[in-house]
Design a protein around this motif. Sequence first.
Motif, short mmCIF file in Angstrom:
data_model
loop_
_atom_site.label_atom_id
_atom_site.label_comp_id
_atom_site.label_asym_id
_atom_site.label_seq_id
_atom_site.Cartn_x
_atom_site.Cartn_y
_atom_site.Cartn_z
N MET A 199 -19.13 -18.95 -23.92
CA MET A 199 -20.44 -19.43 -23.48
C MET A 199 -20.33 -20.77 -22.77
N GLU A 200 -19.48 -21.64 -23.29
CA GLU A 200 -19.30 -22.95 -22.67
C GLU A 200 -18.76 -22.81 -21.25
N GLY A 201 -17.76 -21.93 -21.07
CA GLY A 201 -17.23 -21.71 -19.73
C GLY A 201 -18.27 -21.13 -18.78
N THR A 202 -19.04 -20.17 -19.27
CA THR A 202 -20.09 -19.58 -18.42
C THR A 202 -21.15 -20.62 -18.07
N ALA A 203 -21.51 -21.45 -19.05
CA ALA A 203 -22.52 -22.49 -18.79
C ALA A 203 -22.03 -23.49 -17.76
N GLU A 204 -20.73 -23.82 -17.80
CA GLU A 204 -20.20 -24.73 -16.79
C GLU A 204 -20.27 -24.12 -15.40
N ARG A 205 -19.97 -22.81 -15.29
CA ARG A 205 -20.06 -22.17 -13.99
C ARG A 205 -21.51 -22.07 -13.52
N ILE A 206 -22.42 -21.86 -14.47
CA ILE A 206 -23.84 -21.81 -14.09
C ILE A 206 -24.30 -23.18 -13.59
N THR A 218 -24.10 -11.07 -26.54
CA THR A 218 -25.53 -10.97 -26.89
C THR A 218 -25.76 -9.92 -27.96
N ASP A 219 -24.83 -9.79 -28.89
CA ASP A 219 -25.00 -8.83 -29.98
C ASP A 219 -26.06 -9.38 -30.94
N PRO A 220 -27.19 -8.69 -31.10
CA PRO A 220 -28.26 -9.23 -31.97
C PRO A 220 -27.91 -9.26 -33.44
N ARG A 221 -26.78 -8.65 -33.83
CA ARG A 221 -26.40 -8.66 -35.24
C ARG A 221 -25.69 -9.94 -35.65
N THR A 222 -25.34 -10.79 -34.70
CA THR A 222 -24.66 -12.04 -35.01
C THR A 222 -25.50 -13.22 -34.54
N GLU A 223 -25.24 -14.39 -35.16
CA GLU A 223 -25.98 -15.58 -34.78
C GLU A 223 -25.67 -16.00 -33.36
N ILE A 224 -24.37 -15.94 -33.00
CA ILE A 224 -23.99 -16.32 -31.64
C ILE A 224 -24.57 -15.33 -30.63
N GLY A 225 -24.62 -14.05 -30.99
CA GLY A 225 -25.21 -13.06 -30.10
C GLY A 225 -26.69 -13.31 -29.88
N ARG A 226 -27.40 -13.63 -30.97
CA ARG A 226 -28.83 -13.93 -30.81
C ARG A 226 -29.03 -15.19 -29.97
N GLY A 228 -26.98 -16.18 -27.62
CA GLY A 228 -26.72 -15.78 -26.24
C GLY A 228 -27.90 -15.06 -25.62
N GLY A 229 -28.56 -14.18 -26.40
CA GLY A 229 -29.74 -13.49 -25.87
C GLY A 229 -30.87 -14.44 -25.53
N VAL A 230 -31.09 -15.42 -26.41
CA VAL A 230 -32.16 -16.40 -26.15
C VAL A 230 -31.83 -17.23 -24.91
N LEU A 231 -30.55 -17.64 -24.80
CA LEU A 231 -30.16 -18.43 -23.64
C LEU A 231 -30.27 -17.62 -22.35
N ASN A 232 -29.91 -16.34 -22.41
CA ASN A 232 -30.06 -15.50 -21.21
C ASN A 232 -31.52 -15.39 -20.80
N THR A 233 -32.40 -15.21 -21.79
CA THR A 233 -33.83 -15.17 -21.48
C THR A 233 -34.30 -16.47 -20.86
N MET A 234 -33.83 -17.59 -21.44
CA MET A 234 -34.21 -18.89 -20.89
C MET A 234 -33.68 -19.07 -19.48
N LEU A 235 -32.42 -18.62 -19.24
CA LEU A 235 -31.85 -18.74 -17.90
C LEU A 235 -32.63 -17.90 -16.89
N GLU A 236 -33.03 -16.70 -17.30
CA GLU A 236 -33.81 -15.86 -16.39
C GLU A 236 -35.15 -16.51 -16.05
N ARG A 237 -35.77 -17.10 -17.08
CA ARG A 237 -37.05 -17.75 -16.81
C ARG A 237 -36.87 -18.99 -15.94
N LEU A 238 -35.81 -19.75 -16.20
CA LEU A 238 -35.55 -20.92 -15.37
C LEU A 238 -35.23 -20.52 -13.94
#
Length: 501
Positions: A199-206, A218-226, A228-238
Amino acid sequence: MIRLLPGRPRSLRRRLVLGATVLATVAVLTSQVIGFVVLRSWLMDRLDEQLRAFPPSTARLDESLSVPGHPIHPPPEGVELPSDFHLYFYDASGRLSKQFIGRGLKSPPRLPESASRLRLRPGSPTTLPAVAGDGNWRVRRGTAPNGQAFVVALPLDTLDGAMSKLLWLDAAIIAVTLAGLVTAGRLVVRLGLLPLTRMEGTAERISAGSLDLRLGDTDPRTEIGRLGGVLNTMLERLQGALLERQSSEARLRRFVADAGHELRTPLTSIQGFAELSLRHHELPSPDRREADRLIMQNAERMSMLVNDLLLLAKLDQEPAYRSEPVDLLSTAADAISTAAVRHPGHSIGLGPLTGDAAELELAETTGDPHRLRQVVGNLVSNALTHTPPGTPIHVRVGTARADARRGMDRSGRVGASPALAEGTRICVVEVADEGPGLTPDQAAHVFERFYRVDPARARDHGGSGLGLAIAAAIARYHGGRLELDTRPGHGCTFRLVLRQE
């Protein structure tokens, strides 16, 4: 005053490794301490049981002590009995005699010379130091049946030695455990935080400009996945907000350019004819009247444009509309009557919304009568302006429910406002023509401000391009929508859809 400086912030990986190591160390150390205490207590209890079991028979000991002529003597010098027990007697006078068994090189326990000074409770084992050195003895006081006191003792060297070796073993285990925990913990934490590293590497490229990238974990069964899903939604909105901002800035620049273009033409005309009148005082009366007429015409054009701009500014501020019943059928009839006078070369008809209806249907809604009359008038005027003379214009009025035919989005339809919910009762005013129609690209921009189909923006092919934008804004703030169905060669159908009250 001593000021405490904040420590260097630790990374999440270091904190996790340190925390896991400390917790594991505490757990291992606690278990070792408990094991050490339990083992020492158990060994001490075993030692006390041996002391209580010695001698096997106090009766025989008493018999040996009380038989005249058979005194008990210690073994000869240099002779060691094969036993760790040390037995001491206090004679009838209370004086300490020599040891009976267990003679060796070990320093004996420190016992008083007189039985009166012996501070030992009978039957209760006690720990006493040795006479010399740092050794200790476990001793128990006993009383023979004849009343004489004796003390039986066992050395604690074996127990202390075992405990010392156990302590060294525990220390070695803790050291090895710490080293293993740090090594394995770093590996495990690194593997566990690998999604965060990606995620850190992807965020740097973004942040470097690749706005289309998204986080992969973005696996919803894990904390990191959730996360990632929230951050993707935020990135799409931004990204959507950024694109909307860029689009808004582009529309604003185009709006300013179009407004300047539209205002420049009448201002230039007014300036030119005014200069002509001022410089040429001896112009013939017909020429002067023509110049004055053109000045007035361009002034009216500019006034209308400014009024439209002011109206749009008011509509953008969500003005308060009057709320009263409005008969859309009468409104459409008035708009047709006004248009027929201005465009006598067109055929305009008023009919029901559905072709199978025998009579016109009353369609009533709630809103501002003046603004809704302005919308219907703009739609009729737009159809008359952008179609060749003699083109039939059909105005239809009625009620229906929102579906794919009207009030909702579908392929090929352009709407200036969000679609209504399916099944909503609506009032509809349709203005359809049999003209050339619009291409999909033209239809996509038809509700934009200052948009005109004619790229030359000639005045004889329409107004300033604000009429449909004003009509769409009024419909939107009435809770309805303005929509367009068109195909090249099949005419246009503009539709005003309002909720039925």
